[in-house]
Design an enzyme around this catalytic site. Structure first.
Site, PDB file in Angstrom:
ATOM      1  N   SER A  26       0.851  -1.192   0.000  1.00  0.00           N
ATOM      2  CA  SER A  26       0.000   0.000   0.000  1.00  0.00           C
ATOM      3  C   SER A  26       0.888   1.244   0.000  1.00  0.00           C
ATOM      4  CB  SER A  26      -0.929  -0.031   1.216  1.00  0.00           C
ATOM      5  OG  SER A  26      -1.918   0.954   1.100  1.00  0.00           O
ATOM      6  N   ASN A  27       0.353   2.378   0.383  1.00  0.00           N
ATOM      7  CA  ASN A  27       1.154   3.608   0.430  1.00  0.00           C
ATOM      8  C   ASN A  27       0.706   4.472   1.598  1.00  0.00           C
ATOM      9  OD1 ASN A  27      -1.029   5.475  -0.514  1.00  0.00           O
ATOM     10  ND2 ASN A  27      -0.922   4.128  -2.296  1.00  0.00           N
ATOM     11  N   ARG A  28       1.321   5.648   1.733  1.00  0.00           N
ATOM     12  CA  ARG A  28       1.142   6.452   2.954  1.00  0.00           C
ATOM     13  C   ARG A  28      -0.115   7.323   2.950  1.00  0.00           C
ATOM     14  NH1 ARG A  28       6.204   9.847   2.844  1.00  0.00           N
ATOM     15  NH2 ARG A  28       5.175  10.903   4.585  1.00  0.00           N
TER      16      ARG A  28
END
Ligand code: CTP
Length: 396
Positions: free
Chosen positions: A199-201
C-alpha cells in the site's frame, strides 16, 4: 445565528458555536433567561468572537431582533426546550429569541432537548407538526440516557451531527446544487497473503476535504475510499474498497451520469503477481524470491475510455503526486489521462502531501496553469479545487 434555551444540553451549544466558528461561520448567539441559568453570554462571545445577546437587549437596541432576523442565513435553535417549541408553534414573542424567530426571514433549524418523555407528549408532537408544516426543519432529538437518568427520546443531537445538518441546509443553493460528484480517496491495498499487503502512505484527508467542499457547494457526493483514518463526511454516500480493481469498479459505477470526478486516491500502481490464500511462513524464502509485481488497472484511463463514448463524467480532475519535475510530469499525465484538471503536489515538501493537514498544489488544465494554490489547509485547497470544477461545469 444560534438561539440557546434553558436545558442542560447548553454545554453542547458551546461546542456547536465553536465548531461553526472554526468552519468559517459568523455566529451571533441569543440566550433566553433559562439558558442564562446554565451558561453566560460571555462563554459564547469567547468562542465566537462576536456579540451574544440575552434579554437585556432591549435596553441597548430596540429593533435588534429585526436586524438579527434579516441578516442571518440560518437560525439554529439548539437546545430547544418543550416550552420554546410551544411558544414558536403559537407565535408567542416574549423574549429576544422568540421575537427574532418571528422576524426572521431565513430558514430555521431546531434541535430539541427535553427529558421525561416530554417530546413524545401529544402537545409537543402537535407543536412539532405545526412547525414542520411551516417549513421549520428538525435535527433530532436522539435516543439515549437523559439528565434525569431515564433513557428515551429527548437528547439533543451531538454538535458534530448538527454541524453536518447545518452545512447541508446552507449548501442548498451552492454552485454545485443538483450536481452529482464522485470523489475517490485514500490508498488501495494489494494483498500478498491474508495478513500482508502492498500500500502507500495516503490517509485520505485531501479527498475527504474535497468531498466536504463539494457537499458545502450543494452537490450529491459519493466517496469511493480505501482504508482511511477519518470518517466520510455526513451526507455523502460512502463506498469502501480495498484493491485497485475494486476501486476501479466502484468509480466506474459511481461515475455513470456524474457531473464531476475528483480522482484524489493514491492508487497502488503494482500488485503481487500471485497471492497466497494462507499466511506465508518466514521459512518460505523461495516464495519471497519468486514473487513479482504486475501493473494494476489505470482507473483514470478506464474512465477516459467510458467518457469518450458517454460524455460522463463531464469534468474530471486528477491528482499527481510527484517528487520532482512536477509541472512536466503533471502536464504529461493531464494529456495522457484526458483530464480537464490536474492538481500536482510535490510530496517531497514536508508540509504538503501525505499524512499532514496542509497541502500545496499547482492546478493545471490543458490551457496551462490555472492556479498556484499556496501552502494552506487541505480544507482550503479543496475549496479552491471545487471552485474551479464548479466554474467549469457552470460554463463561467
Ligand atoms: N490513478 C489511477 N489509476 C492508477 C494509478 C493512478 O486512476 N492505477 C490516478 C490517481 O488517482 C491520480 C492520477 O491517476 O488522480 C495520477 O496518479 P499518479 O500516481 O501521480 O500517476 P501514475 O499514473 O500512477 O504515474 P506515476 O506513478 O508513474 O507517476
Amino acid at each position: 445565528m444560534l438561539g440557546v434555551t434553558g436545558s442542560i444540553a447548553c454545554y453542547k451549544a458551546v461546542d456547536l458555536a465553536s465548531k461553526l466558528t472554526q468552519a468559517g461561520a459568523e455566529v451571533d448567539v441569543i440566550l433566553t433567561e433559562g439558558a442564562r441559568q446554565f451558561i453566560t453570554p460571555l462563554t459564547f462571545r469567547s468562542v465566537t468572537g462576536r456579540p451574544s445577546y440575552d434579554d437585556m437587549w432591549s435596553l441597548a437596541d430596540h429593533v435588534k431582533h429585526v436586524g438579527l432576523g434579516e441578516t442571518a442565513d440560518l437560525f439554529v435553535i439548539a437546545p430547544a426546550t418543550a416550552h420554546t417549541l410551544a411558544k414558536l408553534a403559537h407565535g408567542l414573542a416574549d423574549n429576544l429569541l422568540t421575537v427574532t424567530a418571528l422576524a426572521a426571514r431565513c430558514p430555521i433549524l431546531i434541535a430539541p432537548a427535553m427529558d421525561g418523555g416530554m417530546y413524545e407528549h401529544p402537545a409537543t408532537q402537535a407543536n412539532v407538526a405545526t412547525l414542520c408544516e411551516r417549513g421549520v426543519q428538525f435535527a433530532g432529538p436522539a435516543e439515549g440516557r437523559m439528565a434525569s437518568g431515564l433513557t428515551g427520546l429527548g437528547r439533543m443531537v451531538e454538535p458534530g451531527d448538527l454541524l453536518a445538518h447545518i452545512r447541508q441546509m446552507l449548501a442548498k443553493d451552492g454552485p454545485l446544487a443538483g450536481r452529482k460528484v464522485v470523489v475517490s480517496t485514500g490508498p488501495t491495498r494489494e494483498p500478498l497473503d491474508p495478513v500482508r499487503f502492498i500500500s502507500n502512505r495516503s490517509t485520505g484527508k485531501q479527498g475527504l476535504a474535497v468531498a466536504q467542499a463539494a457537499l458545502d457547494a450543494g452537490a450529491e457526493v459519493t466517496v469511493v475510499h480505501g482504508p482511511i483514518v477519518e470518517p466520510v463526511p455526513f451526507g455523502a454516500t460512502a463506498v469502501s474498497v480495498q484493491t485497485t480493481e475494486e476501486m476501479g469498479d466502484a468509480v466506474l459505477a459511481a461515475a455513470k451520469g456524474a457531473d464531476a470526478l475528483f480522482m484524489v486516491a493514491a492508487v497502488a500502481d503494482f500488485r503481487p503477481n500471485a497471492q497466497s490464500g494462507q499466511k506465508i511462513k518466514k521459512t518460505d524464502e523461495q516464495w519471497g524470491r519468486a514473487i513479482g509485481l504486475e501493473v494494476t488497472l489505470d482507473i483514470l484511463s478506464a474512465v477516459k475510455e467510458r467518457r469518450d463514448k458517454s460524455g460522463y463524467p463531464r469534468v474530471v480532475l486528477g491528482f499527481a503526486a510527484e517528487t520532482h519535475n512536477a509541472f512536466e510530469y503533471g502536464r504529461d499525465k493531464l494529456l495522457r489521462k484526458g483530464l480537464n484538471f490536474i492538481a500536482v503536489n510535490d510530496v517531497m515538501d514536508e508540509d504538503a502531501g501525505f499524512e499532514v493537514d496542509t497541502n500545496k498544489v499547482l492546478l493545471l488544465s490543458s490551457a496551462g496553469v490555472v492556479e498556484e494554490i499556496p501552502l494552506q489547509s487541505k480544507t482550503a485547497v479543496a475549496e479552491r479545487l471545487v471552485h474551479h470544477v464548479a466554474k467549469s461545469l457552470n460554463g463561467n
